[in-house]
Design an enzyme around this catalytic site. Sequence first.
Site, PDB file in Angstrom:
ATOM      1  N   GLY A 251       0.887  -1.178  -0.058  1.00 48.08           N
ATOM      2  CA  GLY A 251      -0.018   0.024   0.055  1.00 48.08           C
ATOM      3  C   GLY A 251       0.715   1.278  -0.211  1.00 48.08           C
ATOM      4  O   GLY A 251       0.267   2.482  -0.283  1.00 48.08           O
ATOM      5  N   GLU A 289       3.861  -6.698   1.932  1.00 44.34           N
ATOM      6  CA  GLU A 289       3.580  -7.213   0.627  1.00 44.34           C
ATOM      7  C   GLU A 289       3.638  -5.886  -0.482  1.00 44.34           C
ATOM      8  O   GLU A 289       2.383  -5.673  -1.171  1.00 44.34           O
ATOM      9  CB  GLU A 289       2.218  -7.658   0.375  1.00 44.34           C
ATOM     10  CG  GLU A 289       2.056  -9.126   0.785  1.00 44.34           C
ATOM     11  CD  GLU A 289       0.529  -9.730   0.988  1.00 44.34           C
ATOM     12  OE1 GLU A 289       0.090 -10.723   0.816  1.00 44.34           O
ATOM     13  OE2 GLU A 289      -0.264  -8.745   0.750  1.00 44.34           O
ATOM     14  N   PRO A 290       4.628  -4.909  -0.492  1.00 39.61           N
ATOM     15  CA  PRO A 290       4.619  -3.912  -1.355  1.00 39.61           C
ATOM     16  C   PRO A 290       4.516  -4.370  -2.835  1.00 39.61           C
ATOM     17  O   PRO A 290       5.248  -5.284  -3.154  1.00 39.61           O
ATOM     18  CB  PRO A 290       5.779  -3.001  -0.737  1.00 39.61           C
ATOM     19  CG  PRO A 290       6.837  -4.468  -0.295  1.00 39.61           C
ATOM     20  CD  PRO A 290       5.950  -5.212   0.165  1.00 39.61           C
ATOM     21  N   GLY A 291       3.903  -3.549  -3.595  1.00 39.71           N
ATOM     22  CA  GLY A 291       3.814  -3.750  -5.025  1.00 39.71           C
ATOM     23  C   GLY A 291       4.106  -2.789  -5.869  1.00 39.71           C
ATOM     24  O   GLY A 291       5.322  -2.369  -6.237  1.00 39.71           O
ATOM     25  N   ARG A 292       3.270  -1.463  -5.786  1.00 35.90           N
ATOM     26  CA  ARG A 292       3.460  -0.269  -6.394  1.00 35.90           C
ATOM     27  C   ARG A 292       4.804   0.245  -6.225  1.00 35.90           C
ATOM     28  O   ARG A 292       5.710   0.715  -7.006  1.00 35.90           O
ATOM     29  CB  ARG A 292       2.648   0.555  -6.229  1.00 35.90           C
ATOM     30  CG  ARG A 292       2.277   1.690  -6.813  1.00 35.90           C
ATOM     31  CD  ARG A 292       1.496   2.908  -6.409  1.00 35.90           C
ATOM     32  NE  ARG A 292       0.087   2.401  -5.904  1.00 35.90           N
ATOM     33  CZ  ARG A 292      -0.927   2.520  -6.750  1.00 35.90           C
ATOM     34  NH1 ARG A 292      -0.678   2.688  -8.118  1.00 35.90           N
ATOM     35  NH2 ARG A 292      -2.085   1.847  -6.421  1.00 35.90           N
ATOM     36  N   CYS A 367      -9.837   4.367 -29.847  1.00 31.94           N
ATOM     37  CA  CYS A 367     -11.187   4.791 -30.236  1.00 31.94           C
ATOM     38  C   CYS A 367     -12.137   5.051 -29.033  1.00 31.94           C
ATOM     39  O   CYS A 367     -13.032   4.395 -28.967  1.00 31.94           O
ATOM     40  CB  CYS A 367     -11.582   3.922 -31.169  1.00 31.94           C
ATOM     41  SG  CYS A 367     -10.886   4.038 -32.790  1.00 31.94           S
ATOM     42  N   GLU A 368     -11.725   6.023 -27.942  1.00 36.92           N
ATOM     43  CA  GLU A 368     -12.527   6.356 -27.091  1.00 36.92           C
ATOM     44  C   GLU A 368     -12.189   7.887 -26.437  1.00 36.92           C
ATOM     45  O   GLU A 368     -11.137   8.070 -26.502  1.00 36.92           O
ATOM     46  CB  GLU A 368     -12.263   5.300 -25.867  1.00 36.92           C
ATOM     47  CG  GLU A 368     -13.518   5.294 -24.952  1.00 36.92           C
ATOM     48  CD  GLU A 368     -13.591   4.036 -24.121  1.00 36.92           C
ATOM     49  OE1 GLU A 368     -13.271   2.832 -25.022  1.00 36.92           O
ATOM     50  OE2 GLU A 368     -13.417   4.241 -23.073  1.00 36.92           O
ATOM     51  N   TYR A 396       1.172  -1.487 -12.182  1.00 39.59           N
ATOM     52  CA  TYR A 396      -0.210  -1.688 -12.910  1.00 39.59           C
ATOM     53  C   TYR A 396      -0.310  -0.982 -14.286  1.00 39.59           C
ATOM     54  O   TYR A 396      -1.263  -0.288 -14.408  1.00 39.59           O
ATOM     55  CB  TYR A 396      -1.108  -0.924 -11.685  1.00 39.59           C
ATOM     56  CG  TYR A 396      -0.943  -1.298 -10.523  1.00 39.59           C
ATOM     57  CD1 TYR A 396      -1.482  -2.924 -10.038  1.00 39.59           C
ATOM     58  CD2 TYR A 396      -0.430  -0.989  -9.289  1.00 39.59           C
ATOM     59  CE1 TYR A 396      -1.428  -3.615  -8.960  1.00 39.59           C
ATOM     60  CE2 TYR A 396      -0.391  -1.558  -8.128  1.00 39.59           C
ATOM     61  CZ  TYR A 396      -0.976  -2.710  -7.796  1.00 39.59           C
ATOM     62  OH  TYR A 396      -0.609  -3.383  -6.850  1.00 39.59           O
TER      63      TYR A 396
END
Length: 444
Positions: A251, A289-292, A367-368, A396
């Site tokens: 987090g 559990e760090p990810g980012r 296309c958006e 991510y």
Amino acid sequence: MSVNQYIKPITAVVNNKEHISIGGCDLVELAQKYGTPLYVIDEATLRGICRDYQEAFKNYKNIKMMYASKALCTSAVVRILDEEGFGFDTVSSGEIYTVYKSCVDMSKVLFNGNNKTRKELELALDLNVGRFSVDNFYEAELLNTIAKEKGVNADILLRLTPGIECHTHEYIQTGQIDSKFGFDLTQVDKITEIIIKEYKNLNLKGVHAHIGSQIFELKSFGDEVEILVKEISRINQKYGLNLDEMNIGGGLGVKYTENDCPPNVKDLADVITEAMHKYSVNIPKIYLEPGRSIISTSGVTLYTVGSSKEVNLDGKIKRYVAVDGGMADNPRPSMYQAQYSAEIANKPDSLVKNDLFQKVTIAGRYCESGDILINEIELPHLEAGDILCVYNTGAYNYSMASNYNRVEKPAMVLVNSSQSDMIVNRESLDDLISHDNIPSRLRK
Ligand code: LLP
């Protein structure tokens, strides 16, 4: 400062060709060599944050860092994290398999998720995954059944929702009561009793929680530790158990723009270890559990600039500049209104006079109308062919990438000491149709 407090990879400099270089590699040359869009991962930055974490927590003896591989899970990245002494938090057979094939000791892997399938649980048991974070009653029963069939025992943590609301985007908050994840505190006794009495193939080792992502307020982590520590000692007393493992989740935030002020990893360590010593009699084993915060800063994405257009909004001119990627390689701006910083690799900010900067909106190629990568950023004048470098895209981005509009996913290169290696190949048009089948009656 710890690495998560930087916008750019720590090796980013302007080289003698007046281009931005990362890991000793000229970004314009990387774009020419590998094409764009291109994900670039700087190995020194990645190893730097791993060491920041290890150093910050070095006085807490019983700690295990688990990289949340959902942030970016490719074989080369797994090898680096393994070399840095990290275990892995995984959430699917795909992540488990990637980690396994990357020669990781599977006892250092935890399997997490709110609806693990029978097939995934079977694979995890067959590959001897070290811990299962059991999320709900259904899963506890299913895992016990499968473990019994296989004649093995599974070491588990109970995933709890500690009831903490932290200030981050609502889609990435996870610890509040109204959440799809985990047991709330009123359900802990019931699941503990069932496990003790009936689920003989589950070994309960401790508890697990994760309160959210991109968090800047350290107090939330202290509150979480307090709740988990108290819950563990309550369960131990009530049931005569000896649970001694606590997974605090990930987090910690990163710096996407100058407005973001994420805390130092050292301060995170102080808050966690102080709360641990304050509330706990028997200091448990902690998992983080760090990810980012591990992978984000090491990654940048390179795009080639193409078309542009100007619109007149009641006399105010707005300039759109389109690049050759967008919401399929980085869905975060359109999903979470995420903001990013960028620079032109062949016209670094520091070499352009202030009065030559212009406000532009960086549009994607999908296309958006919502496919806007960066809304209103000040950059030197952008022209077709320029190479745009978007910072902090390691987490991510690739892991959430899609083939929207049937566009091939970009390649990824690892840079270090002036060397670049392709760690994910660019998808080809044939890759895109490789899963298609045409029923014989429709064949031509
Ligand atoms: N542990 C658990 C149980 C998690 O659910 C997560 C993230 C992590 C660890 C890692 O959290 P981190 O250190 O990366 O904040 N796609 C979103 C982020 C979703 C995070 C989901 N869980 C985004 O792009 O912002």
